[in-house]
Design a protein around this motif. Sequence first.
Motif, PDB file in Angstrom:
ATOM      1  N   VAL A  18      -5.823  12.095  -5.305  1.00  0.00           N
ATOM      2  CA  VAL A  18      -6.067  12.533  -3.923  1.00  0.00           C
ATOM      3  C   VAL A  18      -6.922  11.502  -3.197  1.00  0.00           C
ATOM      4  N   GLU A  19      -7.954  10.988  -3.858  1.00  0.00           N
ATOM      5  CA  GLU A  19      -8.823   9.978  -3.246  1.00  0.00           C
ATOM      6  C   GLU A  19      -8.053   8.690  -2.939  1.00  0.00           C
ATOM      7  N   ILE A  20      -7.157   8.298  -3.817  1.00  0.00           N
ATOM      8  CA  ILE A  20      -6.318   7.120  -3.560  1.00  0.00           C
ATOM      9  C   ILE A  20      -5.475   7.343  -2.324  1.00  0.00           C
ATOM     10  N   MET A  21      -4.848   8.497  -2.238  1.00  0.00           N
ATOM     11  CA  MET A  21      -3.993   8.793  -1.088  1.00  0.00           C
ATOM     12  C   MET A  21      -4.797   8.803   0.205  1.00  0.00           C
ATOM     13  N   LYS A  22      -5.992   9.390   0.177  1.00  0.00           N
ATOM     14  CA  LYS A  22      -6.840   9.408   1.378  1.00  0.00           C
ATOM     15  C   LYS A  22      -7.246   7.991   1.763  1.00  0.00           C
ATOM     16  N   GLY A  23      -7.563   7.154   0.786  1.00  0.00           N
ATOM     17  CA  GLY A  23      -7.955   5.782   1.059  1.00  0.00           C
ATOM     18  C   GLY A  23      -6.836   4.990   1.713  1.00  0.00           C
ATOM     19  N   VAL A  24      -5.630   5.158   1.210  1.00  0.00           N
ATOM     20  CA  VAL A  24      -4.474   4.468   1.797  1.00  0.00           C
ATOM     21  C   VAL A  24      -4.239   4.966   3.218  1.00  0.00           C
ATOM     22  N   ASP A  25      -4.326   6.273   3.417  1.00  0.00           N
ATOM     23  CA  ASP A  25      -4.117   6.837   4.754  1.00  0.00           C
ATOM     24  C   ASP A  25      -5.169   6.337   5.735  1.00  0.00           C
ATOM     25  N   ASN A  26      -6.413   6.290   5.300  1.00  0.00           N
ATOM     26  CA  ASN A  26      -7.487   5.813   6.186  1.00  0.00           C
ATOM     27  C   ASN A  26      -7.297   4.353   6.546  1.00  0.00           C
ATOM     28  N   ARG A  27      -6.834   3.581   5.593  1.00  0.00           N
ATOM     29  CA  ARG A  27      -6.602   2.167   5.870  1.00  0.00           C
ATOM     30  C   ARG A  27      -5.498   2.004   6.912  1.00  0.00           C
ATOM     31  N   ASP A  28      -4.432   2.781   6.766  1.00  0.00           N
ATOM     32  CA  ASP A  28      -3.354   2.731   7.755  1.00  0.00           C
ATOM     33  C   ASP A  28      -3.858   3.153   9.125  1.00  0.00           C
TER      34      ASP A  28
ATOM     35  N   GLU B 229       2.987   6.222  -2.643  1.00  0.00           N
ATOM     36  CA  GLU B 229       4.151   6.924  -3.193  1.00  0.00           C
ATOM     37  C   GLU B 229       3.942   7.261  -4.664  1.00  0.00           C
ATOM     38  N   ASN B 230       3.428   6.294  -5.420  1.00  0.00           N
ATOM     39  CA  ASN B 230       3.188   6.534  -6.852  1.00  0.00           C
ATOM     40  C   ASN B 230       2.123   7.603  -7.065  1.00  0.00           C
ATOM     41  N   ALA B 231       1.063   7.549  -6.283  1.00  0.00           N
ATOM     42  CA  ALA B 231       0.006   8.554  -6.400  1.00  0.00           C
ATOM     43  C   ALA B 231       0.551   9.941  -6.063  1.00  0.00           C
ATOM     44  N   GLU B 232       1.363  10.006  -5.030  1.00  0.00           N
ATOM     45  CA  GLU B 232       1.944  11.287  -4.626  1.00  0.00           C
ATOM     46  C   GLU B 232       2.883  11.833  -5.711  1.00  0.00           C
TER      47      GLU B 232
ATOM     48  N   MET C 273       0.809  -1.198   0.000  1.00  0.00           N
ATOM     49  CA  MET C 273       0.000   0.000   0.000  1.00  0.00           C
ATOM     50  C   MET C 273       0.856   1.268   0.000  1.00  0.00           C
ATOM     51  N   HIS C 274       2.012   1.168   0.644  1.00  0.00           N
ATOM     52  CA  HIS C 274       2.854   2.363   0.705  1.00  0.00           C
ATOM     53  C   HIS C 274       3.385   2.726  -0.682  1.00  0.00           C
ATOM     54  N   LYS C 275       3.661   1.703  -1.494  1.00  0.00           N
ATOM     55  CA  LYS C 275       4.135   1.953  -2.855  1.00  0.00           C
ATOM     56  C   LYS C 275       3.039   2.643  -3.675  1.00  0.00           C
ATOM     57  N   LEU C 276       1.801   2.208  -3.476  1.00  0.00           N
ATOM     58  CA  LEU C 276       0.673   2.837  -4.167  1.00  0.00           C
ATOM     59  C   LEU C 276       0.580   4.311  -3.799  1.00  0.00           C
TER      60      LEU C 276
ATOM     61  N   ILE D  79       1.569  16.719 -11.675  1.00  0.00           N
ATOM     62  CA  ILE D  79       0.443  17.573 -12.075  1.00  0.00           C
ATOM     63  C   ILE D  79       0.606  18.968 -11.484  1.00  0.00           C
ATOM     64  N   GLU D  80       1.045  19.027 -10.235  1.00  0.00           N
ATOM     65  CA  GLU D  80       1.237  20.320  -9.573  1.00  0.00           C
ATOM     66  C   GLU D  80       2.297  21.153 -10.297  1.00  0.00           C
ATOM     67  N   GLU D  81       3.383  20.499 -10.710  1.00  0.00           N
ATOM     68  CA  GLU D  81       4.454  21.216 -11.404  1.00  0.00           C
ATOM     69  C   GLU D  81       3.994  21.758 -12.754  1.00  0.00           C
ATOM     70  N   LYS D  82       3.156  21.001 -13.455  1.00  0.00           N
ATOM     71  CA  LYS D  82       2.658  21.430 -14.767  1.00  0.00           C
ATOM     72  C   LYS D  82       1.539  22.455 -14.634  1.00  0.00           C
ATOM     73  N   GLY D  83       0.873  22.415 -13.500  1.00  0.00           N
ATOM     74  CA  GLY D  83      -0.261  23.299 -13.284  1.00  0.00           C
ATOM     75  C   GLY D  83      -1.562  22.542 -13.470  1.00  0.00           C
ATOM     76  N   LEU D  84      -2.513  22.819 -12.621  1.00  0.00           N
ATOM     77  CA  LEU D  84      -3.804  22.164 -12.683  1.00  0.00           C
ATOM     78  C   LEU D  84      -4.618  22.741 -13.842  1.00  0.00           C
ATOM     79  N   THR D  85      -5.080  21.851 -14.704  1.00  0.00           N
ATOM     80  CA  THR D  85      -5.868  22.278 -15.859  1.00  0.00           C
ATOM     81  C   THR D  85      -7.135  21.436 -15.933  1.00  0.00           C
ATOM     82  N   SER D  86      -8.019  21.809 -16.815  1.00  0.00           N
ATOM     83  CA  SER D  86      -9.252  21.036 -16.967  1.00  0.00           C
ATOM     84  C   SER D  86      -8.961  19.624 -17.469  1.00  0.00           C
ATOM     85  N   SER D  87      -7.854  19.439 -18.179  1.00  0.00           N
ATOM     86  CA  SER D  87      -7.540  18.109 -18.707  1.00  0.00           C
ATOM     87  C   SER D  87      -6.938  17.165 -17.658  1.00  0.00           C
TER      88      SER D  87
END
Length: 76
Positions: free
Chosen positions: A32-42, A6-9, A1-4, A15-23
């Motif tokens: 973000v939802e993946i990261m929250k799910g992993v954190d909640n599971r931990d 890390e990859n999501a982060e 789960m930690h690898k998941l 995305i943050e470096e490129k800038g948030l766009t509609s695409s």
Amino acid sequence: MHKLRENAEKELKAIEEKGLTSSNLDNAYKLVEIMKGVDNRDDAGRRISALCSRNHIKQKELAEKIGVSASQLSRI
């Protein structure tokens, strides 16, 4: 789960470096939802461990008391 997480982060930082766009907005939301799910599971696992410690019982005993197998409880 930690690898998941890390990859999501890592993807979210890209995305943050490129800038948030509609695409890329939908992907950012999903990451973000993946990261929250992993954190909640931990967090759930830590709460179960703390509960067992406070009550001086093993996770196997807790599993029996709540009617699930020990392996099911360990996957939470």
